[in-house]
Motif scaffolding. Structure first.
Motif, PDB file in Angstrom:
ATOM      1  N   LEU A  68      19.639   7.005 -35.138  1.00  0.00           N
ATOM      2  CA  LEU A  68      20.299   6.195 -33.880  1.00  0.00           C
ATOM      3  C   LEU A  68      19.536   6.153 -32.573  1.00  0.00           C
ATOM      4  O   LEU A  68      19.894   4.887 -32.049  1.00  0.00           O
ATOM      5  CB  LEU A  68      21.686   7.244 -33.648  1.00  0.00           C
ATOM      6  N   SER A 108      24.969   2.780 -30.744  1.00  0.00           N
ATOM      7  CA  SER A 108      25.344   4.213 -30.825  1.00  0.00           C
ATOM      8  C   SER A 108      26.488   4.619 -30.007  1.00  0.00           C
ATOM      9  O   SER A 108      27.276   5.490 -31.137  1.00  0.00           O
ATOM     10  CB  SER A 108      24.115   5.051 -30.074  1.00  0.00           C
ATOM     11  N   CYS A 355      24.424  14.691 -32.322  1.00  0.00           N
ATOM     12  CA  CYS A 355      23.330  14.262 -33.323  1.00  0.00           C
ATOM     13  C   CYS A 355      22.470  15.318 -33.731  1.00  0.00           C
ATOM     14  O   CYS A 355      21.572  16.154 -33.015  1.00  0.00           O
ATOM     15  CB  CYS A 355      22.181  13.533 -32.715  1.00  0.00           C
TER      16      CYS A 355
END
Lengths: 361, 115
Positions: A68, A108, A355
């Motif tokens: 990402l 994102s 993440c």
């Protein structure tokens, strides 16, 4: 004597895309303590950077840390090496780097917002945002050749120039994205499932944001003025309309609003770049091998990303240290969960936009 | 980047007198393998809303030394303390192994003497 029960969330859970495990100790529905395990996908990238690859290839290796925010990783590493090599890259290359960085932020944030909708049981909105996100992915593919993990940035500049057709498409798609995001703002402000339901849930106070060194949208939603774009001058964010976005409530809703406002600001920056792109080359040859140590920070979609690079004048580096935003925020995450209802845990977690690929690197 | 050398004995005191949590932001704890079975430990800070103002406190230690924890002053330090334990095989007060590495993984992979 109070009775508590332990409830695990993860390592595989329907509300999580990546493996992370939180172990909640609950008293009835209330979470009273949290333990976290984030190391399920450690890949040894820092070690690989100093044992397997020469310094000029590492920018492409670290782009694989995360799908990402690949551009922020390769940009941070590259800027650190450029700092050690000396020399200046062209203004056009700087602008193109920001363009990709902000496009990354837009898609994102859209991904995070769509997951928030999914956790609220608003599947149609989830699908809508994911569909709209394709408009940004399309631009990224046109610019770089890839939808994700773009090998766009190199030491000395960028790998591809932009032509008038691509520039036109960027402006067209960004206009479309802006219209769609205006619609999201309405939903996230007025729809009960996405606004009132999340007000006061998963809140982080300003003082706790300072104490836990929170970063990114998590910190800015609590009113903490921290955005690396405001604290660096490697790239000219101040020339293209950057404006820090903050809220003050610190809850899930405030984090969503920060992300929505950041999408608008990123769109504005991208439009300003495309409309005012300087003339010139996209690449400057920088000679030599890195010698010395450098720390470089950039604002990734989830917050501050830091690279520490140490070279000794040879092609192999002595150390590459990657400090990713989610990793730094884990203590803040666990703190926020305490006192909340277990039923809200998946939505709170989605609002962090974690993440784990970055975290475990 | 401003580097300040400290000893393990004085590092807590130095950081305590320097760290104002509303002015400074703890970035991370970093390690760097040196020659002769030694390593450099770095406590890295940046200043809020200042243009690239980064301060690094560092100490040169042996792998057998015990690094004092700063997690009571800076709660967010706990996670990078656990990381350095795994990656360099050092001991940090109150920080356990196992954040990233399993028992059967390569141990202390960044120490320069991985096993």
């Amino acid at each position: 004597m109070k009775k508590t029960i332990n409830i695990p969330l993860g390592s595989q859970h329907i509300s999580l895309l990546e493996p992370v495990r939180f172990k909640f100790e609950c008293e009835n529905e209330k979470i009273i303590s949290v333990d976290s395990d984030v190391g399920f996908v450690h890949r040894g990238i820092e070690r690989a950077c100093t044992t397997k690859f020469k310094f000029d290839a590492i920018g492409y290796v670290v782009a694989r840390v995360c799908g990402l925010c690949a551009i922020t990783h390769s940009l941070s590493y590259t800027a650190a090496v450029e700092k050690l090599l000396g020399g200046e890259i062209t203004k056009k290359a700087k602008y193109l780097r920001i363009l990709l960085l902000e496009l990354d932020r837009i898609h994102s944030h859209m991904l995070c917002l769509s997951h928030t909708c999914e956790n609220a049981g608003f599947e149609a909105m989830f699908m809508r945002i994911m569909g709209d996100r394709e408009l940004v992915m399309e631009i990224q593919e046109l610019l770089t050749g890839n939808r994700v993990q773009f090998d766009y940035i190199n030491i000395g500049g960028v790998n591809r120039d932009i032509n008038s057709e691509v520039a036109k498409k960027i402006i067209e798609n960004l206009y479309e994205v802006k219209q769609r995001v205006l619609g999201y703002m309405d939903e996230f402000t007025n729809n009960w499932s996405l606004s009132l339901k999340f007000k006061g849930i998963g809140a982080l106070s300003l003082d706790d944001a300072y104490s836990f060194n929170a970063i990114g949208p998590l910190a800015r939603a609590s009113g903490l003025n921290i955005d690396v774009r405001n604290e660096i001058d490697y790239l000219p964010f101040n020339e293209i309309g950057f404006k820090m976005q903050t809220q003050f409530e610190g809850d899930i809703n405030a984090r969503n609003i920060v992300r929505l406002n950041e999408i608008f600001n990123s769109i504005l920056m991208c439009e300003n770049i495309v409309n005012g792109l300087p003339e010139g080359e996209i690449f400057t040859k920088l000679k030599g091998k890195p010698n010395g140590e450098a720390i470089v920070r950039f604002e990734a979609p989830r917050g501050e990303l830091m690279y520490y690079v140490k070279g000794n004048g040879s092609a192999m580096l002595e150390r590459v240290r990657i400090k990713t935003p989610t990793f730094a925020c884990i203590p803040a995450f666990t703190h926020i969960f305490v006192g909340e209802n277990y039923a809200d845990a998946p939505a709170i977690l989605a609002s962090f936009d974690p993440c784990l690929s970055c975290t475990a690197k | 980047m401003k580097k300040i050398k400290v000893s393990l004995e004085s590092v807590r005191e130095e950081i305590e007198s320097f760290y104002d949590y509303k002015k400074w932001h703890f970035l991370t704890l970093n390690g760097l393998a040196l020659a002769d079975n030694r390593m450099e430990v770095q406590w890295i800070f940046s200043k809020y809303e200042a243009l690239d103002e980064v301060v690094v406190y560092y100490a040169e230690i042996e792998y057998t030394d015990i690094i004092p924890s700063i997690a009571d002053m800076i709660p967010s330090a706990i996670i990078s303390q656990r990381e350095i334990v795994d990656m360099f095989g050092v001991k940090v007060d109150g920080s356990e192994k196992g954040l990233y590495l399993d028992e059967d993984s390569i141990q202390r992979p960044l120490s320069g003497c991985a096993i």
